[in-house]
Design an enzyme around this catalytic site. Structure first.
Site, PDB file in Angstrom:
ATOM      1  N   LYS A  42       0.816  -1.192   0.000  1.00  0.00           N
ATOM      2  CA  LYS A  42       0.000   0.000   0.000  1.00  0.00           C
ATOM      3  C   LYS A  42       0.864   1.262   0.000  1.00  0.00           C
ATOM      4  O   LYS A  42       0.402   2.338  -0.338  1.00  0.00           O
ATOM      5  CB  LYS A  42      -0.885   0.037   1.243  1.00  0.00           C
ATOM      6  CG  LYS A  42      -1.851  -1.098   1.360  1.00  0.00           C
ATOM      7  CD  LYS A  42      -2.622  -1.027   2.672  1.00  0.00           C
ATOM      8  CE  LYS A  42      -3.406  -2.289   2.900  1.00  0.00           C
ATOM      9  NZ  LYS A  42      -3.970  -2.324   4.249  1.00  0.00           N
ATOM     10  N   GLU A  98       7.799   2.143  -6.017  1.00  0.00           N
ATOM     11  CA  GLU A  98       7.968   1.712  -4.630  1.00  0.00           C
ATOM     12  C   GLU A  98       8.099   2.931  -3.724  1.00  0.00           C
ATOM     13  O   GLU A  98       8.588   3.977  -4.154  1.00  0.00           O
ATOM     14  CB  GLU A  98       9.215   0.818  -4.543  1.00  0.00           C
ATOM     15  CG  GLU A  98       9.605   0.350  -3.177  1.00  0.00           C
ATOM     16  CD  GLU A  98       8.620  -0.604  -2.525  1.00  0.00           C
ATOM     17  OE1 GLU A  98       7.455  -0.204  -2.322  1.00  0.00           O
ATOM     18  OE2 GLU A  98       9.015  -1.724  -2.177  1.00  0.00           O
ATOM     19  N   ASP A 102      14.715  -0.732   1.046  1.00  0.00           N
ATOM     20  CA  ASP A 102      15.420  -0.978   2.294  1.00  0.00           C
ATOM     21  C   ASP A 102      16.499  -2.025   2.031  1.00  0.00           C
ATOM     22  O   ASP A 102      17.528  -1.726   1.448  1.00  0.00           O
ATOM     23  CB  ASP A 102      14.398  -1.433   3.340  1.00  0.00           C
ATOM     24  CG  ASP A 102      14.884  -1.326   4.764  1.00  0.00           C
ATOM     25  OD1 ASP A 102      16.087  -1.493   5.012  1.00  0.00           O
ATOM     26  OD2 ASP A 102      14.048  -1.099   5.646  1.00  0.00           O
ATOM     27  N   LYS A 130      17.237   3.630   1.119  1.00  0.00           N
ATOM     28  CA  LYS A 130      18.080   3.475   2.310  1.00  0.00           C
ATOM     29  C   LYS A 130      19.240   2.536   1.972  1.00  0.00           C
ATOM     30  O   LYS A 130      19.241   1.375   2.364  1.00  0.00           O
ATOM     31  CB  LYS A 130      17.278   2.875   3.471  1.00  0.00           C
ATOM     32  CG  LYS A 130      16.228   3.758   4.063  1.00  0.00           C
ATOM     33  CD  LYS A 130      15.595   3.049   5.264  1.00  0.00           C
ATOM     34  CE  LYS A 130      14.470   3.855   5.857  1.00  0.00           C
ATOM     35  NZ  LYS A 130      13.875   3.143   7.010  1.00  0.00           N
ATOM     36  N   PHE A 151      13.145   5.084  10.953  1.00  0.00           N
ATOM     37  CA  PHE A 151      11.817   4.588  10.603  1.00  0.00           C
ATOM     38  C   PHE A 151      11.006   5.787  10.118  1.00  0.00           C
ATOM     39  O   PHE A 151      10.683   6.673  10.891  1.00  0.00           O
ATOM     40  CB  PHE A 151      11.126   3.900  11.776  1.00  0.00           C
ATOM     41  CG  PHE A 151       9.987   3.047  11.310  1.00  0.00           C
ATOM     42  CD1 PHE A 151       8.737   3.592  11.080  1.00  0.00           C
ATOM     43  CD2 PHE A 151      10.176   1.703  11.039  1.00  0.00           C
ATOM     44  CE1 PHE A 151       7.692   2.811  10.600  1.00  0.00           C
ATOM     45  CE2 PHE A 151       9.133   0.919  10.572  1.00  0.00           C
ATOM     46  CZ  PHE A 151       7.903   1.473  10.344  1.00  0.00           C
ATOM     47  N   ASP A 158       3.892   3.906   6.283  1.00  0.00           N
ATOM     48  CA  ASP A 158       3.122   3.716   7.508  1.00  0.00           C
ATOM     49  C   ASP A 158       3.914   3.025   8.610  1.00  0.00           C
ATOM     50  O   ASP A 158       5.001   2.497   8.392  1.00  0.00           O
ATOM     51  CB  ASP A 158       1.891   2.858   7.207  1.00  0.00           C
ATOM     52  CG  ASP A 158       2.256   1.379   7.051  1.00  0.00           C
ATOM     53  OD1 ASP A 158       1.683   0.546   7.780  1.00  0.00           O
ATOM     54  OD2 ASP A 158       3.113   1.043   6.207  1.00  0.00           O
ATOM     55  N   ARG A 164      -0.061   7.214   7.007  1.00  0.00           N
ATOM     56  CA  ARG A 164       0.074   7.276   5.546  1.00  0.00           C
ATOM     57  C   ARG A 164      -0.379   8.621   4.989  1.00  0.00           C
ATOM     58  O   ARG A 164       0.081   9.058   3.941  1.00  0.00           O
ATOM     59  CB  ARG A 164      -0.740   6.172   4.877  1.00  0.00           C
ATOM     60  CG  ARG A 164      -0.233   4.773   5.124  1.00  0.00           C
ATOM     61  CD  ARG A 164      -1.020   3.772   4.258  1.00  0.00           C
ATOM     62  NE  ARG A 164      -0.820   2.402   4.663  1.00  0.00           N
ATOM     63  CZ  ARG A 164       0.193   1.640   4.273  1.00  0.00           C
ATOM     64  NH1 ARG A 164       1.120   2.137   3.488  1.00  0.00           N
ATOM     65  NH2 ARG A 164       0.292   0.385   4.673  1.00  0.00           N
TER      66      ARG A 164
END
Length: 178
Positions: A42, A98, A102, A130, A151, A158, A164
């Protein structure tokens, strides 16, 4: 600023500039080519919606739901396809959209899967990257911003399905998830 946000990493204005710049690059590279823009749900939905509006080309869209996180803050290490493409990728140029790259595990898995299914080409456009977290050799074809190992939330990203809707990308306070 939301009470759970430690700091704003990428402002709303900066996000708009990033999206415009990425759209111009994609438009140039895909001019005269048919392609399918594939959003990874999502997290990519906000970014993809904004990106689509700024690309002056004809293209199809589709979505995949792929998970390697569950409800935690660390990857589970296992990639699961929950919803696959609605059309065959065979012979098609695919642009995956995307939210954040990560470890590279999920995208490496998806790219390999699409290539094995006969996709003519597979490229990745990510809003955030990242590289310090990379465990799989992967470099996105289009990257909005390199971000630190924090984070991050907002603009589609989210934590436990919250945040979001923030119009910026912020760093989530550790106290929220520790």
């Amino acid at each position: 600023m939301h009470k759970d946000v430690e700091s704003v990493l990428i402002s709303q204005e900066k996000l708009e500039n990033i999206v415009k710049s990425l759209a111009k690059q994609i438009e140039k590279d895909y001019n005269g080519r048919e392609f399918i823009m594939v959003g990874l749900l999502k997290g990519s939905v906000v970014f993809m919606a904004e990106l689509m509006k700024r690309i002056d080309l004809d293209f199809e869209i589709d979505f995949m739901v792929v998970s390697s996180y569950g409800s935690g803050t660390e990857s589970s290490g296992e990639v699961k396809i929950i919803k696959d493409l609605s059309v065959s990728p065979a012979g098609r140029d695919i642009l995956i959209v995307e939210d954040v790259v990560d470890s590279g595990r999920t995208l490496s898995f998806i790219i390999e899967r699409l290539k094995n299914a006969g996709a003519a080409s597979v490229k990745v456009c990510t809003l955030c990257d990242k590289p310090s977290r990379r465990k799989f050799p992967f470099v996105p074809d289009y990257c909005g911003a390199e971000v630190p190992d924090e984070f991050i939330i907002g603009y589609g990203l989210d934590y436990n399905e919250k945040y979001r809707n923030l119009p910026y990308i912020g760093v989530l306070k550790r106290s929220v998830y520790s």
